[in-house]
Scaffold this active site. Structure first.
Site, PDB file in Angstrom:
ATOM      1  N   ASP A  67      -9.991  25.772   2.558  1.00 38.40           N
ATOM      2  CA  ASP A  67      -8.554  25.737   1.826  1.00 38.40           C
ATOM      3  C   ASP A  67      -7.445  25.382   2.408  1.00 38.40           C
ATOM      4  O   ASP A  67      -6.463  25.980   2.079  1.00 38.40           O
ATOM      5  CB  ASP A  67      -8.616  26.872   1.013  1.00 38.40           C
ATOM      6  CG  ASP A  67      -8.427  28.139   1.601  1.00 38.40           C
ATOM      7  OD1 ASP A  67      -9.261  28.168   2.803  1.00 38.40           O
ATOM      8  OD2 ASP A  67      -7.663  29.096   1.407  1.00 38.40           O
ATOM      9  N   ARG A  89      -8.445  13.317   4.611  1.00 39.60           N
ATOM     10  CA  ARG A  89      -8.609  14.772   4.136  1.00 39.60           C
ATOM     11  C   ARG A  89      -9.871  14.561   2.930  1.00 39.60           C
ATOM     12  O   ARG A  89     -10.807  15.598   3.048  1.00 39.60           O
ATOM     13  CB  ARG A  89      -7.488  15.028   3.353  1.00 39.60           C
ATOM     14  CG  ARG A  89      -6.352  15.844   4.368  1.00 39.60           C
ATOM     15  CD  ARG A  89      -5.194  16.653   3.568  1.00 39.60           C
ATOM     16  NE  ARG A  89      -4.721  16.011   2.573  1.00 39.60           N
ATOM     17  CZ  ARG A  89      -3.613  15.113   2.648  1.00 39.60           C
ATOM     18  NH1 ARG A  89      -2.983  14.857   3.756  1.00 39.60           N
ATOM     19  NH2 ARG A  89      -2.859  14.562   1.536  1.00 39.60           N
ATOM     20  N   LYS A 179      -8.166  32.896  -3.963  1.00 39.58           N
ATOM     21  CA  LYS A 179      -7.568  33.510  -2.802  1.00 39.58           C
ATOM     22  C   LYS A 179      -6.147  33.708  -2.669  1.00 39.58           C
ATOM     23  O   LYS A 179      -5.490  32.602  -3.089  1.00 39.58           O
ATOM     24  CB  LYS A 179      -8.186  32.527  -1.601  1.00 39.58           C
ATOM     25  CG  LYS A 179      -7.755  33.188  -0.283  1.00 39.58           C
ATOM     26  CD  LYS A 179      -7.982  32.304   0.744  1.00 39.58           C
ATOM     27  CE  LYS A 179      -6.852  32.154   1.808  1.00 39.58           C
ATOM     28  NZ  LYS A 179      -7.216  31.380   2.641  1.00 39.58           N
ATOM     29  N   GLU A 219      -6.790  39.388   0.165  1.00 35.15           N
ATOM     30  CA  GLU A 219      -6.777  39.301   1.569  1.00 35.15           C
ATOM     31  C   GLU A 219      -5.329  39.426   2.369  1.00 35.15           C
ATOM     32  O   GLU A 219      -4.631  38.620   2.519  1.00 35.15           O
ATOM     33  CB  GLU A 219      -7.192  37.744   1.938  1.00 35.15           C
ATOM     34  CG  GLU A 219      -7.104  37.293   3.331  1.00 35.15           C
ATOM     35  CD  GLU A 219      -7.196  35.814   3.863  1.00 35.15           C
ATOM     36  OE1 GLU A 219      -7.329  35.123   2.583  1.00 35.15           O
ATOM     37  OE2 GLU A 219      -7.299  35.683   4.952  1.00 35.15           O
ATOM     38  N   GLU A 221      -4.320  39.845   5.837  1.00 29.36           N
ATOM     39  CA  GLU A 221      -4.712  39.548   7.195  1.00 29.36           C
ATOM     40  C   GLU A 221      -3.981  40.515   8.121  1.00 29.36           C
ATOM     41  O   GLU A 221      -2.681  40.335   8.273  1.00 29.36           O
ATOM     42  CB  GLU A 221      -4.768  38.030   7.217  1.00 29.36           C
ATOM     43  CG  GLU A 221      -5.232  37.704   8.782  1.00 29.36           C
ATOM     44  CD  GLU A 221      -5.528  36.201   9.157  1.00 29.36           C
ATOM     45  OE1 GLU A 221      -5.415  35.550   8.120  1.00 29.36           O
ATOM     46  OE2 GLU A 221      -5.685  36.077  10.255  1.00 29.36           O
ATOM     47  N   LYS A 261     -11.226  40.557   1.552  1.00 30.93           N
ATOM     48  CA  LYS A 261     -11.110  39.340   2.690  1.00 30.93           C
ATOM     49  C   LYS A 261     -10.328  40.261   3.772  1.00 30.93           C
ATOM     50  O   LYS A 261      -9.130  39.896   4.214  1.00 30.93           O
ATOM     51  CB  LYS A 261     -10.777  37.946   2.350  1.00 30.93           C
ATOM     52  CG  LYS A 261     -10.938  37.145   3.532  1.00 30.93           C
ATOM     53  CD  LYS A 261     -10.981  35.683   3.048  1.00 30.93           C
ATOM     54  CE  LYS A 261     -10.735  34.730   4.451  1.00 30.93           C
ATOM     55  NZ  LYS A 261     -11.158  33.505   4.001  1.00 30.93           N
ATOM     56  N   GLY A 304     -10.015  34.682  11.914  1.00 29.98           N
ATOM     57  CA  GLY A 304      -8.806  35.102  12.375  1.00 29.98           C
ATOM     58  C   GLY A 304      -8.718  34.643  13.984  1.00 29.98           C
ATOM     59  O   GLY A 304      -7.813  35.025  14.559  1.00 29.98           O
ATOM     60  N   SER A 330     -16.062  34.909   5.150  1.00 26.64           N
ATOM     61  CA  SER A 330     -15.506  33.943   4.362  1.00 26.64           C
ATOM     62  C   SER A 330     -14.656  33.436   5.639  1.00 26.64           C
ATOM     63  O   SER A 330     -13.523  33.303   5.936  1.00 26.64           O
ATOM     64  CB  SER A 330     -14.392  34.571   3.515  1.00 26.64           C
ATOM     65  OG  SER A 330     -13.638  33.610   2.880  1.00 26.64           O
ATOM     66  N   TYR A 392      -1.589  29.544   8.321  1.00 28.71           N
ATOM     67  CA  TYR A 392      -2.626  28.974   7.814  1.00 28.71           C
ATOM     68  C   TYR A 392      -2.456  28.063   6.861  1.00 28.71           C
ATOM     69  O   TYR A 392      -1.491  28.146   5.894  1.00 28.71           O
ATOM     70  CB  TYR A 392      -3.433  30.006   7.025  1.00 28.71           C
ATOM     71  CG  TYR A 392      -4.963  29.475   6.570  1.00 28.71           C
ATOM     72  CD1 TYR A 392      -5.922  29.236   7.907  1.00 28.71           C
ATOM     73  CD2 TYR A 392      -5.198  29.065   5.560  1.00 28.71           C
ATOM     74  CE1 TYR A 392      -7.096  28.790   7.562  1.00 28.71           C
ATOM     75  CE2 TYR A 392      -6.534  28.485   5.084  1.00 28.71           C
ATOM     76  CZ  TYR A 392      -7.525  28.260   6.238  1.00 28.71           C
ATOM     77  OH  TYR A 392      -8.670  27.773   5.715  1.00 28.71           O
TER      78      TYR A 392
HETATM   79  P1  13P Z   1      -9.943  32.150   9.451  1.00 26.83           P
HETATM   80  O1  13P Z   1     -11.548  32.398   9.179  1.00 26.83           O
HETATM   81  O2  13P Z   1      -9.891  30.726  10.098  1.00 26.83           O
HETATM   82  O3  13P Z   1      -9.214  33.035   9.862  1.00 26.83           O
HETATM   83  O4  13P Z   1      -9.690  31.470   7.908  1.00 26.83           O
HETATM   84  C1  13P Z   1      -9.601  32.600   7.270  1.00 26.83           C
HETATM   85  C2  13P Z   1      -8.765  32.263   6.117  1.00 26.83           C
HETATM   86  O5  13P Z   1      -7.884  32.888   5.486  1.00 26.83           O
HETATM   87  C3  13P Z   1      -9.062  31.258   4.891  1.00 26.83           C
HETATM   88  O6  13P Z   1      -9.116  31.536   3.821  1.00 26.83           O
END
Ligand code: 13P
Length: 392
Positions: A67, A89, A179, A219, A221, A261, A304, A330, A392
């Site tokens: 994504d 893409r 997500k 998520e 992170e 996540k 990550g 994921s 990201y």
């Molecule tokens: P990575 O596994 O590259 O950290 O990506 C995680 C993410 O948030 C993608 O949805």
């Protein structure tokens, strides 16, 4: 004081989840909490959400995160010398979505909006390619990170405005899960404000997604950036998940219809004291057992910036004994890196790039089952992909 009360509140909410689910099938009537207590809402989509979450969290399978926003996808394409345009893409996403046999290892694929509405060059919708493999299509719904005023150079995640109507449209297009990725930076604090904002945003998003038939992937992170040790990561992650579950409960989110996540609990990327997969698993499972109710069906880790092999070894270590939840992956970078390198944008490499995807997906499927050995992996697959301040 408030934070001292939080674990007790989220626990008691999950305890009467089963009872609340039965209280009515009408979304409206469930908006009103039972007197004096937190009530978990059972909306029109509850049964479907639970079914979707269960099918994504099925044995030996995990999620392919593909994504990347157009800007991030552009960085991936640039790494193999390709321009960032819709044709390239589409070609890349076509390679991923049309890999035969992928559904044996992959249960869900997170798409960017462009991909959700895109088709192969022959005109077959990507969502249909995925469904044929029994892969549930998902959609990234957050609108990215912006600076959080009043914080220590931290960020917050945008995207709540118009989310309900966007989600309803995504559902019509075939998406069944969503997500929302927000981040927490350890070197920058994290401040109370940033943690609370992250948790609140995730909880509002989760409630809105469930109202529209999409299983929310939650998520927050915790970024790898920093030179802190693993104990500090655990401390921050506990605080973050504490707040997240507190606000999920307040927003009456159905825990059986969400997926998490998280980041694995590791030392900061610049910490000298590195930890083995067994130690990472030990810390990460400690976090999950302390903070995540067993009603949650699946924990789908992000990679990550870990190397492909490291992410797989760590996942494998977490599945050496039974867990209350499905513990799986994921991954974006840890599933796609060798695919991109093999493909190089050349039509003659498409078949071997698909094989590279199957190899990584199978390795992580084995890790989900606790049966991955790490034998026969290439040096490339062992290279870390950490990027400081990664967007990201
Ligand atoms: P990575 O596994 O590259 O950290 O990506 C995680 C993410 O948030 C993608 O949805």
């Amino acid at each position: 004081m408030a934070s001292l009360l939080q674990p007790a509140i989220s626990l008691s909410c999950s305890q009467f989840l089963g009872k609340s689910l039965k209280c009515s099938s009408s979304p409206q009537s469930n908006m009103t909490p039972a007197s004096g207590s937190l009530c978990v809402r059972a909306g029109a989509y509850t049964d479907e959400l639970i079914k979707t979450a269960k099918s994504i969290a099925s044995p030996g399978r995990g999620i392919l995160a593909m994504d990347e926003s157009n800007a991030t996808c552009g960085k991936r394409l640039a790494s193999i010398g390709l321009d960032n345009n819709e044709t390239n893409r589409q070609a890349y996403r076509q390679l991923l979505c049309t890999t035969p046999g992928l559904g044996q290892y992959i249960s869900g694929a997170i798409l960017f909006e462009e991909t959700l509405y895109q088709s192969t060059v022959d005109g077959k919708k990507f969502v249909d390619c995925l469904k044929e493999e029994n892969i549930v299509p998902g959609i990234k719904v957050d609108k990215g990170l912006v600076p959080l005023p009043g914080s220590n150079n931290e960020s917050w995640c945008q995207g709540l405005d118009g989310l309900a109507s966007r989600s309803a449209e995504y559902y019509k297009q075939g998406a069944r899960f969503a997500k929302w990725r927000t981040v927490i930076s350890i070197p920058n604090g994290p401040s109370e404000l940033a943690v609370q904002e992250a948790a609140w945003g995730l909880a509002r998003y989760a409630a809105i997604s469930q109202d529209n038939g999409l299983v929310p992937i939650v998520e927050p992170e915790v970024l790898l950036d920093g030179d802190h040790g693993i104990d500090r990561t655990l401390e921050v992650a506990e605080k973050v998940w504490n707040e997240v579950f507190y606000f999920l409960a307040k927003n009456q989110v159905v825990y059986e219809g969400i997926l998490l996540k998280p980041s694995m609990v590791t030392p900061g990327a610049e910490c000298k004291d590195r930890k083995s997969p067994a130690e990472v698993a030990d810390y990460t499972l400690k976090l999950l057992k302390r903070r995540v109710p067993p009603a949650v069906p699946g924990i789908m880790f992000l990679s990550g910036g870990q190397s492909e092999v490291e992410a797989t070894l760590n996942l494998n270590a977490m599945n050496q004994s039974p867990n209350p939840w499905h513990v799986s992956f994921s991954y974006a970078r840890a599933l796609q890196n060798s695919v991109l390198k093999t493909w190089q944008g050349r039509p003659e490499n498409i078949e071997s790039a698909k094989q590279a995807l199957l190899t990584r997906a199978k390795a992580n499927s084995l890790a989900q089952l606790g049966k991955y050995t790490g034998d026969g992996e290439s040096d490339d697959a062992k290279k870390g992909m950490f990027v400081k301040g990664y967007v990201y």
